[in-house]
Design an enzyme around this catalytic site. Structure first.
Site, mmCIF file in Angstrom:
data_model
loop_
_atom_site.group_PDB
_atom_site.id
_atom_site.type_symbol
_atom_site.label_atom_id
_atom_site.label_comp_id
_atom_site.label_asym_id
_atom_site.label_seq_id
_atom_site.Cartn_x
_atom_site.Cartn_y
_atom_site.Cartn_z
ATOM 1 N N ASP A 108 4.118 14.538 13.439
ATOM 2 C CA ASP A 108 4.296 14.401 11.980
ATOM 3 C C ASP A 108 2.943 14.531 11.280
ATOM 4 O O ASP A 108 2.633 13.779 10.353
ATOM 5 C CB ASP A 108 4.964 13.058 11.634
ATOM 6 N N LEU A 154 0.836 -1.210 0.000
ATOM 7 C CA LEU A 154 0.000 0.000 0.000
ATOM 8 C C LEU A 154 0.861 1.247 0.000
ATOM 9 O O LEU A 154 0.465 2.294 -0.475
ATOM 10 C CB LEU A 154 -0.890 0.001 1.242
ATOM 11 N N GLY A 155 2.041 1.113 0.556
ATOM 12 C CA GLY A 155 2.923 2.275 0.626
ATOM 13 C C GLY A 155 4.169 1.865 1.384
ATOM 14 O O GLY A 155 4.212 0.802 1.990
ATOM 15 N N SER A 156 5.166 2.710 1.290
ATOM 16 C CA SER A 156 6.368 2.422 2.077
ATOM 17 C C SER A 156 6.974 3.720 2.558
ATOM 18 O O SER A 156 6.736 4.785 1.982
ATOM 19 C CB SER A 156 7.365 1.632 1.231
ATOM 20 N N GLY A 157 7.708 3.619 3.638
ATOM 21 C CA GLY A 157 8.340 4.813 4.202
ATOM 22 C C GLY A 157 9.701 4.409 4.727
ATOM 23 O O GLY A 157 10.162 3.302 4.480
ATOM 24 N N LYS A 160 1.993 -3.268 8.910
ATOM 25 C CA LYS A 160 3.127 -2.346 8.802
ATOM 26 C C LYS A 160 4.378 -3.174 9.121
ATOM 27 O O LYS A 160 4.588 -3.560 10.270
ATOM 28 C CB LYS A 160 2.944 -1.202 9.797
ATOM 29 N N PHE A 197 10.377 3.453 7.435
ATOM 30 C CA PHE A 197 10.259 2.342 8.406
ATOM 31 C C PHE A 197 10.236 0.989 7.703
ATOM 32 O O PHE A 197 10.615 -0.011 8.264
ATOM 33 C CB PHE A 197 8.971 2.493 9.220
HETATM 34 C C1 BD4 Z 1 -5.432 2.080 0.994
HETATM 35 C C2 BD4 Z 1 -4.112 2.511 1.605
HETATM 36 C C3 BD4 Z 1 -3.126 3.101 0.778
HETATM 37 C C4 BD4 Z 1 -1.893 3.504 1.324
HETATM 38 C C5 BD4 Z 1 -1.665 3.315 2.694
HETATM 39 C C6 BD4 Z 1 -2.656 2.730 3.504
HETATM 40 C C7 BD4 Z 1 -3.890 2.323 2.983
HETATM 41 C C8 BD4 Z 1 -2.127 2.716 4.816
HETATM 42 C C9 BD4 Z 1 -2.605 2.287 6.058
HETATM 43 C C10 BD4 Z 1 -1.844 2.496 7.184
HETATM 44 C C11 BD4 Z 1 -0.566 3.110 7.113
HETATM 45 C C12 BD4 Z 1 0.294 3.336 8.332
HETATM 46 C C13 BD4 Z 1 -0.067 3.513 5.866
HETATM 47 C C14 BD4 Z 1 -0.840 3.309 4.742
HETATM 48 N N1 BD4 Z 1 -0.576 3.636 3.457
HETATM 49 C C15 BD4 Z 1 0.688 4.196 2.978
HETATM 50 C C16 BD4 Z 1 0.568 5.644 2.660
HETATM 51 C C17 BD4 Z 1 0.185 6.426 3.881
HETATM 52 N N2 BD4 Z 1 0.740 7.759 3.862
HETATM 53 C C18 BD4 Z 1 -2.600 1.973 8.290
HETATM 54 O O1 BD4 Z 1 -2.289 2.000 9.459
HETATM 55 N N3 BD4 Z 1 -3.763 1.455 7.830
HETATM 56 C C19 BD4 Z 1 -3.804 1.613 6.476
HETATM 57 O O2 BD4 Z 1 -4.722 1.237 5.781
#
Ligand code: BD4
Length: 277
Positions: A138, A18-21, A41, A23
């Protein structure tokens, strides 16, 4: 919460990224026993204290402790934590509406009534955190997610408490973390931080919600930081001509250099723009 040492894949089918950072990665998970969708996560933990890669285990423990204290409808819920040698996995609620950032990007800007809807929920969550002496540190549109972007009244959820901190009585806390365009001068000057640091970020987020512009952002981070220290921002007439004076007043009571002079979350919730008499 006890960290489970079972293998995540025994209980969850791991899905898409869904995404990466910095961490690690966030991926969809499907709970095998129920079919329920979650987000995982995946945080790479450091082999030892001096290795640069990954995150200190203690930092993850702190995030888990804070999330356990923060059970609120507008804050991402933590369900479980798994740990093995190289990584930890936080099982959290899946927030499928994506980021507020994309919601704003998808429109020229958001109407004042829509912005107020979002801000009320953000302020409820932030006020709840601040009452527990917890600051997020943040806050930005990327960390404010929508549970269902197509809903008439989208519900927001705060995510990513990796930089969050709980203040102990009388303790001083400093940090240079955060994202340049959303941080106040006390972060740049490495002065003691407080929950008021989050309120500055909410002022920046409100400005962006109403205009699509970022008040201090410049071509380089260095220039952006200079603008913040110089309190150099304005309301360009051609963009803000339709914006109410109350909305500008709300922003001007948050983008205040002296942290003790900024509105608190509670004061924001009774400001005339948010809660007209
Ligand atoms: C549909 C979707 C798309 C990107 C997501 C998430 C959900 C998402 C989620 C979370 C985090 C920490 C990051 C997430 N990301 C990464 C981008 C967040 N800035 C989370 O805690 N639940 C999510 O659904």
């Amino acid at each position: 919460m006890a960290f489970k040492h079972a293998n995540v894949e025994d209980l969850y089918e791991i899905g898409v990224v869904l995404g990466s950072g910095n961490f690690g990665q966030v991926r969809t998970l499907t709970e095998r026993a129920t079919g329920t969708q979650w987000a995982g996560k995946f945080i790479k933990t450091r082999k030892n204290a001096c290795s640069r890669l990954g995150i200190q285990r203690s930092a993850v423990e702190r995030e888990v402790d804070l999330l356990q204290a923060l059970q609120h409808p507008n804050i991402m819920a933590l369900k479980d934590v798994f740990e093995n040698r190289a990584e930890m996995v936080l099982i959290v609620e899946l927030i499928s509406g994506g980021e507020l950032f994309d919601f704003i990007a998808g429109k020229d800007n958001v109407s004042e009534s829509e912005a107020i809807e979002f801000l009320k929920q953000i302020l409820e969550a932030v006020g709840f955190m601040h009452n527990k002496q917890i600051a997020h540190f943040d806050l930005k549109p990327e960390n404010i997610m929508l549970s269902d972007k197509d809903a008439e009244h989208p519900n927001i959820k705060l995510i990513d408490f990796g930089l969050a901190h709980q203040f102990k009585q009388g303790e001083e806390y400093k940090s240079m973390c955060g994202t340049p365009q959303y941080i106040p001068s006390e972060v740049i000057n490495y002065e003691p931080l407080s929950t008021a640091t989050d309120m500055w970020s909410i002022g920046v987020i409100t400005y962006i919600l109403l205009s699509g512009l970022s008040p201090f952002q410049d071509y380089t981070d260095e220039e952006t930081l200079k603008n913040i220290l110089a309190m150099k921002f304005e309301f360009p007439e051609h963009i803000f001509n339709m914006t109410s004076d109350l909305a500008k007043d709300f922003i001007q009571k948050l983008l205040v250099k002296d942290p003790s002079e900024r509105m608190t979350a509670e004061e924001c919730l009774i400001h005339q723009w948010i809660q007209p008499l």
